[in-house]
Design an enzyme around this catalytic site. Structure first.
Site, mmCIF file in Angstrom:
data_model
loop_
_atom_site.group_PDB
_atom_site.id
_atom_site.type_symbol
_atom_site.label_atom_id
_atom_site.label_comp_id
_atom_site.label_asym_id
_atom_site.label_seq_id
_atom_site.Cartn_x
_atom_site.Cartn_y
_atom_site.Cartn_z
ATOM 1 N N HIS A 177 6.424 -11.976 5.702
ATOM 2 C CA HIS A 177 6.210 -11.570 4.313
ATOM 3 C C HIS A 177 7.539 -11.238 3.677
ATOM 4 O O HIS A 177 8.443 -10.706 4.332
ATOM 5 C CB HIS A 177 5.266 -10.365 4.232
ATOM 6 C CG HIS A 177 5.574 -9.263 5.183
ATOM 7 N ND1 HIS A 177 5.228 -9.323 6.516
ATOM 8 C CD2 HIS A 177 6.212 -8.082 5.021
ATOM 9 C CE1 HIS A 177 5.634 -8.229 7.120
ATOM 10 N NE2 HIS A 177 6.239 -7.448 6.233
ATOM 11 N N ILE A 184 0.827 -1.214 0.000
ATOM 12 C CA ILE A 184 0.000 0.000 0.000
ATOM 13 C C ILE A 184 0.862 1.266 0.000
ATOM 14 O O ILE A 184 0.395 2.339 -0.395
ATOM 15 C CB ILE A 184 -0.966 -0.044 1.212
ATOM 16 C CG1 ILE A 184 -2.205 0.800 0.974
ATOM 17 C CG2 ILE A 184 -0.289 0.355 2.509
ATOM 18 C CD1 ILE A 184 -3.331 0.522 1.945
ATOM 19 N N ASN A 188 11.816 -8.472 6.864
ATOM 20 C CA ASN A 188 12.174 -7.761 8.081
ATOM 21 C C ASN A 188 11.745 -8.587 9.293
ATOM 22 O O ASN A 188 10.695 -9.228 9.263
ATOM 23 C CB ASN A 188 11.476 -6.392 8.116
ATOM 24 C CG ASN A 188 11.884 -5.509 6.951
ATOM 25 O OD1 ASN A 188 13.031 -5.558 6.506
ATOM 26 N ND2 ASN A 188 10.957 -4.709 6.439
ATOM 27 N N HIS A 236 9.222 -8.805 0.927
ATOM 28 C CA HIS A 236 9.047 -7.623 0.086
ATOM 29 C C HIS A 236 9.787 -7.911 -1.220
ATOM 30 O O HIS A 236 10.987 -8.224 -1.203
ATOM 31 C CB HIS A 236 9.708 -6.396 0.719
ATOM 32 C CG HIS A 236 9.085 -5.934 1.994
ATOM 33 N ND1 HIS A 236 8.235 -4.861 2.058
ATOM 34 C CD2 HIS A 236 9.207 -6.390 3.277
ATOM 35 C CE1 HIS A 236 7.856 -4.664 3.318
ATOM 36 N NE2 HIS A 236 8.442 -5.579 4.072
HETATM 37 P P1 AMP Z 1 7.071 -4.672 7.368
HETATM 38 O O1 AMP Z 1 7.336 -3.259 7.849
HETATM 39 O O2 AMP Z 1 8.270 -5.388 6.839
HETATM 40 O O3 AMP Z 1 6.320 -5.472 8.422
HETATM 41 O O4 AMP Z 1 6.129 -4.535 6.104
HETATM 42 C C1 AMP Z 1 4.747 -4.323 6.213
HETATM 43 C C2 AMP Z 1 4.310 -3.745 4.908
HETATM 44 O O5 AMP Z 1 2.908 -3.876 4.805
HETATM 45 C C3 AMP Z 1 4.635 -2.254 4.724
HETATM 46 O O6 AMP Z 1 5.480 -2.093 3.588
HETATM 47 C C4 AMP Z 1 3.270 -1.620 4.538
HETATM 48 O O7 AMP Z 1 3.289 -0.558 3.604
HETATM 49 C C5 AMP Z 1 2.434 -2.779 4.067
HETATM 50 N N1 AMP Z 1 1.005 -2.687 4.322
HETATM 51 C C6 AMP Z 1 0.402 -2.346 5.480
HETATM 52 N N2 AMP Z 1 -0.935 -2.423 5.347
HETATM 53 C C7 AMP Z 1 -1.179 -2.835 4.087
HETATM 54 C C8 AMP Z 1 -2.356 -3.093 3.330
HETATM 55 N N3 AMP Z 1 -3.584 -2.973 3.865
HETATM 56 N N4 AMP Z 1 -2.232 -3.489 2.049
HETATM 57 C C9 AMP Z 1 -1.006 -3.614 1.495
HETATM 58 N N5 AMP Z 1 0.151 -3.387 2.150
HETATM 59 C C10 AMP Z 1 0.064 -2.996 3.421
#
Ligand code: AMP
Length: 113
Positions: free
Chosen positions: A99, A30, A86, A101
Site C-alpha cells: 500500500h 483508520i 513501508n 500512504h
Molecule cells: P503499514 O504500517 O505501512 O503496513 O500501514 C498499515 C496502515 O493500515 C496503518 O497506517 C493503519 O493505521 C492502517 N489500517 C489498519 N487497519 C485499517 C483499517 N481497517 N482501515 C483503514 N486503515 C487501516
C-alpha cells in the site's frame, strides 16, 4: 486467508473509500497521521515490495496515478504531499498487502521518524 485489505476490497470490512478503479482501491487510514491520510492498494494481493516482479510492477504505476488523482481531488497537489511505502519490520510495515500512504494537509518532516 485474505488480507485485511482484501477484505476491504471485498466489502467484508467497512472503510471510507475515496477512489476506486479496476486495478486499485483507496480509502482513509483508520489512524491518520496527517489531516489527509489515504491508503492506496492494488486489488491484487502482493505481500511486500520484495514480492513485486515484472508482471505486477505496472500495478505500482497505477497506485501512483491514483495518488496523483486523489491529491488533486483533495486540493493538495500544489501545496504538496508525501507518498510512502513501508517494507517489512524495519520499514514499519504492519499489513502485508502493499500500500501507498498518501499524507497531506501539513508540512512533512525530513528525515522521517
Ligand atoms: P503499514 O504500517 O505501512 O503496513 O500501514 C498499515 C496502515 O493500515 C496503518 O497506517 C493503519 O493505521 C492502517 N489500517 C489498519 N487497519 C485499517 C483499517 N481497517 N482501515 C483503514 N486503515 C487501516
Amino acid at each position: 486467508m485474505a488480507t485485511l485489505f482484501t477484505r476491504i476490497i471485498n466489502r467484508e470490512i467497512p472503510a471510507n473509500i475515496v477512489y476506486e478503479n479496476e486495478k486499485v482501491l483507496a480509502f482513509q487510514d483508520i489512524h491518520p497521521q496527517a489531516p489527509h491520510h489515504v491508503l492506496i492498494i492494488p486489488k491484487t494481493e502482493i505481500a511486500t515490495l520484495n514480492d513485486l516482479d515484472a508482471s505486477t510492477a505496472p500495478l505500482v504505476g497505477e497506485m501512483f496515478l491514483a495518488a496523483k488523482e486523489i491529491a488533486r481531488t483533495l486540493g493538495v497537489d500544489q501545496d504538496g504531499y508525501r507518498v510512502v511505502m513501508n517494507c517489512n519490520r524495519d520499514g514499519g510495515q504492519t499489513v502485508f498487502h502493499i500500500h501507498l500512504h498518501l499524507l497531506a494537509g501539513r508540512s512533512m518532516h525530513w528525515p522521517p521518524g
